[in-house]
Design a protein around this motif. Structure first.
Motif, short mmCIF file in Angstrom:
data_model
loop_
_atom_site.label_atom_id
_atom_site.label_comp_id
_atom_site.label_asym_id
_atom_site.label_seq_id
_atom_site.Cartn_x
_atom_site.Cartn_y
_atom_site.Cartn_z
N GLU A 7 31.31 28.87 22.53
CA GLU A 7 31.83 27.35 22.71
C GLU A 7 30.95 27.38 24.13
OE1 GLU A 7 35.85 26.51 22.38
OE2 GLU A 7 35.81 26.37 19.87
N ALA A 8 31.52 27.40 24.67
CA ALA A 8 30.71 27.51 26.33
C ALA A 8 29.57 27.38 26.38
CB ALA A 8 31.43 28.95 27.01
N ALA A 9 28.98 28.78 25.41
CA ALA A 9 27.33 28.42 25.25
C ALA A 9 26.68 27.74 25.05
CB ALA A 9 26.46 30.33 24.40
N LEU A 10 27.88 26.74 23.69
CA LEU A 10 26.95 25.83 23.50
C LEU A 10 27.02 24.45 24.27
CD1 LEU A 10 25.79 24.36 20.96
CD2 LEU A 10 28.29 23.84 20.19
N ALA A 11 28.41 24.37 25.13
CA ALA A 11 28.37 23.57 25.58
C ALA A 11 27.79 22.98 27.23
CB ALA A 11 30.07 22.76 26.69
N GLY A 12 26.95 24.75 27.20
CA GLY A 12 25.79 25.22 29.19
C GLY A 12 24.84 24.53 28.31
N MET A 13 24.57 24.80 27.56
CA MET A 13 22.96 24.42 26.41
C MET A 13 22.94 22.93 26.25
SD MET A 13 22.20 27.48 23.36
CE MET A 13 21.13 26.50 23.24
N VAL A 14 23.78 22.41 25.60
CA VAL A 14 23.95 21.03 25.71
C VAL A 14 23.98 20.14 26.67
CG1 VAL A 14 24.71 18.61 24.72
CG2 VAL A 14 25.43 20.79 23.20
N ALA A 15 24.43 20.79 27.83
CA ALA A 15 24.46 20.15 29.46
C ALA A 15 23.12 20.21 30.01
CB ALA A 15 26.02 21.21 29.73
N GLY A 16 23.12 21.57 29.75
CA GLY A 16 21.72 21.29 30.20
C GLY A 16 20.19 20.85 29.80
N TYR A 17 20.12 20.81 28.46
CA TYR A 17 19.16 20.19 28.21
C TYR A 17 19.20 18.41 28.57
CZ TYR A 17 17.49 23.76 24.35
OH TYR A 17 16.87 24.72 24.53
N ALA A 18 20.39 18.13 28.09
CA ALA A 18 20.99 16.56 28.95
C ALA A 18 20.57 15.96 30.06
CB ALA A 18 22.34 16.04 28.76
N VAL A 19 20.71 17.22 30.89
CA VAL A 19 20.09 16.94 32.58
C VAL A 19 17.92 17.33 32.53
CG1 VAL A 19 19.76 19.58 33.94
CG2 VAL A 19 20.38 17.27 34.82
N ALA A 20 18.20 17.97 31.57
CA ALA A 20 16.64 18.79 31.60
C ALA A 20 15.65 18.15 31.20
CB ALA A 20 16.48 19.75 31.62
N VAL A 21 15.78 16.92 29.68
CA VAL A 21 14.93 16.84 29.29
C VAL A 21 14.07 15.06 29.61
CG1 VAL A 21 14.96 14.93 26.46
CG2 VAL A 21 15.67 17.33 27.06
N PRO A 22 14.80 14.38 30.31
CA PRO A 22 14.26 12.96 30.92
C PRO A 22 12.67 14.15 31.47
CG PRO A 22 16.96 12.79 31.35
CD PRO A 22 16.61 14.71 30.83
N VAL A 23 11.90 13.21 30.99
CA VAL A 23 10.46 13.69 31.66
C VAL A 23 10.44 13.09 32.89
CG1 VAL A 23 8.41 14.06 31.15
CG2 VAL A 23 9.41 14.38 29.58
N GLY A 24 9.91 12.74 34.22
CA GLY A 24 9.90 11.95 35.27
C GLY A 24 8.78 12.39 36.14
N ALA A 25 9.00 11.88 36.84
CA ALA A 25 8.00 13.12 38.18
C ALA A 25 7.48 14.11 38.16
CB ALA A 25 7.67 12.23 39.79
N ILE A 26 8.90 14.72 38.30
CA ILE A 26 8.48 16.20 38.14
C ILE A 26 7.77 17.08 37.28
CG2 ILE A 26 10.53 18.37 38.52
CD1 ILE A 26 10.03 17.32 41.29
N ALA A 27 8.49 16.77 36.01
CA ALA A 27 7.77 17.06 34.68
C ALA A 27 6.50 16.58 34.83
CB ALA A 27 8.40 16.14 33.56
N ALA A 28 6.04 15.72 35.35
CA ALA A 28 4.68 15.06 35.02
C ALA A 28 3.26 16.13 36.32
CB ALA A 28 4.35 13.66 35.46
N LEU A 29 4.67 16.40 37.16
CA LEU A 29 3.76 17.00 38.11
C LEU A 29 4.14 18.78 37.66
CD1 LEU A 29 2.59 18.44 40.36
CD2 LEU A 29 5.15 18.46 41.74
N LEU A 30 4.31 19.23 36.46
CA LEU A 30 4.79 20.58 36.47
C LEU A 30 3.42 20.59 35.74
CD1 LEU A 30 6.31 22.64 35.37
CD2 LEU A 30 7.77 22.10 34.28
N ILE A 31 2.99 19.85 34.19
CA ILE A 31 2.54 19.28 33.58
C ILE A 31 1.05 19.93 33.90
CG2 ILE A 31 1.39 18.14 31.55
CD1 ILE A 31 4.32 16.98 30.73
N SER A 32 0.50 18.54 34.69
CA SER A 32 -0.68 18.45 36.08
C SER A 32 -0.93 20.05 36.47
CB SER A 32 -0.60 17.21 36.83
OG SER A 32 0.40 17.61 37.48
#
Length: 209
Positions: A7-32
């Motif tokens: 349950e802790a692993a699942l909760a951590g994965m959901v929390a991690g994806y929730a904060v990581a998924v929004p694509v903004g300037a950092i993600a655009a910089l990473l891709i470029s």
């Protein structure tokens, strides 16, 4: 014990994806950055972003464990307060995405990221400057306190880091086509909307769970 760790692993994965998924300037910089250099450098930069998320999550867990003992008498209201904070972050994420749905993300060129080490440290430093990440993890962790021990806390943090790392590495590896889709107005709006929904569900789960 095993169920609790799962349950802790699942909760951590959901929390991690929730904060990581929004694509903004950092993600655009990473891709470029990956497109301009190499997958090796882009992967190092991706791990820098994920490390920042993991560090903030670990700080929230450590701080939350210490604070939880002091606020145990008011754990009920604390969960409601954490829910309100997370719902506010979800609303802010959705509102920002809606306002910027027709604009391209602002990407500032960062010079000197010509090696994996420099790329890692550079993206780590840039991501650490995002205060909403620590607010998100702190609210989530404080709301979850009460039934977690050191082992489940470590599993939660590790799962959150791995979730963030997998997403950032996907962005770096996707580069070209994936990058253009996700960093476009519709892609950023879609990822932000998904993240907002996940954060809102986590917020409600703090009280109902």
């Amino acid at each position: 014990m095993t169920a609790g760790l799962g349950e802790a692993a699942l909760a951590g994965m959901v929390a991690g994806y929730a904060v990581a998924v929004p694509v903004g300037a950092i993600a655009a910089l990473l891709i470029s950055l990956t497109a301009r250099t190499s997958l090796r450098i882009g992967s190092a930069a991706a791990l820098g972003v994920a490390t920042a998320d993991g560090l903030y999550c670990a700080l929230a867990v450590v701080g939350g464990a210490a604070v939880a003992r002091l606020v145990e008498p008011v754990s009920g209201p604390l969960r409601w307060a954490a829910m309100v904070v997370l719902l506010a972050l979800a609303a802010r994420t959705a509102y920002t995405a809606w306002r910027a749905r027709t604009d391209a993300p602002t990407v500032k060129a960062v010079r000197g990221l010509t090696s994996p080490g420099r790329a890692f440290l550079g993206l780590l430093a840039l991501t650490v400057l995002n205060p909403s990440t620590v607010v998100y993890f702190t609210a989530l962790v404080l709301g979850r306190q009460g039934d977690s021990d050191a082992v489940t806390a470590v599993v939660f943090v590790a799962a959150a880091f791995l979730a963030s790392a997998s997403w950032q590495l996907l962005l770096a590896a996707g580069g070209g086509l994936l990058g253009r889709v996700l960093t476009g107005p519709r892609g950023r709006f879609a990822t932000a909307t998904v993240s907002s929904v996940v954060i809102a569900v986590l917020a409600v789960g703090l009280v109902l769970g």
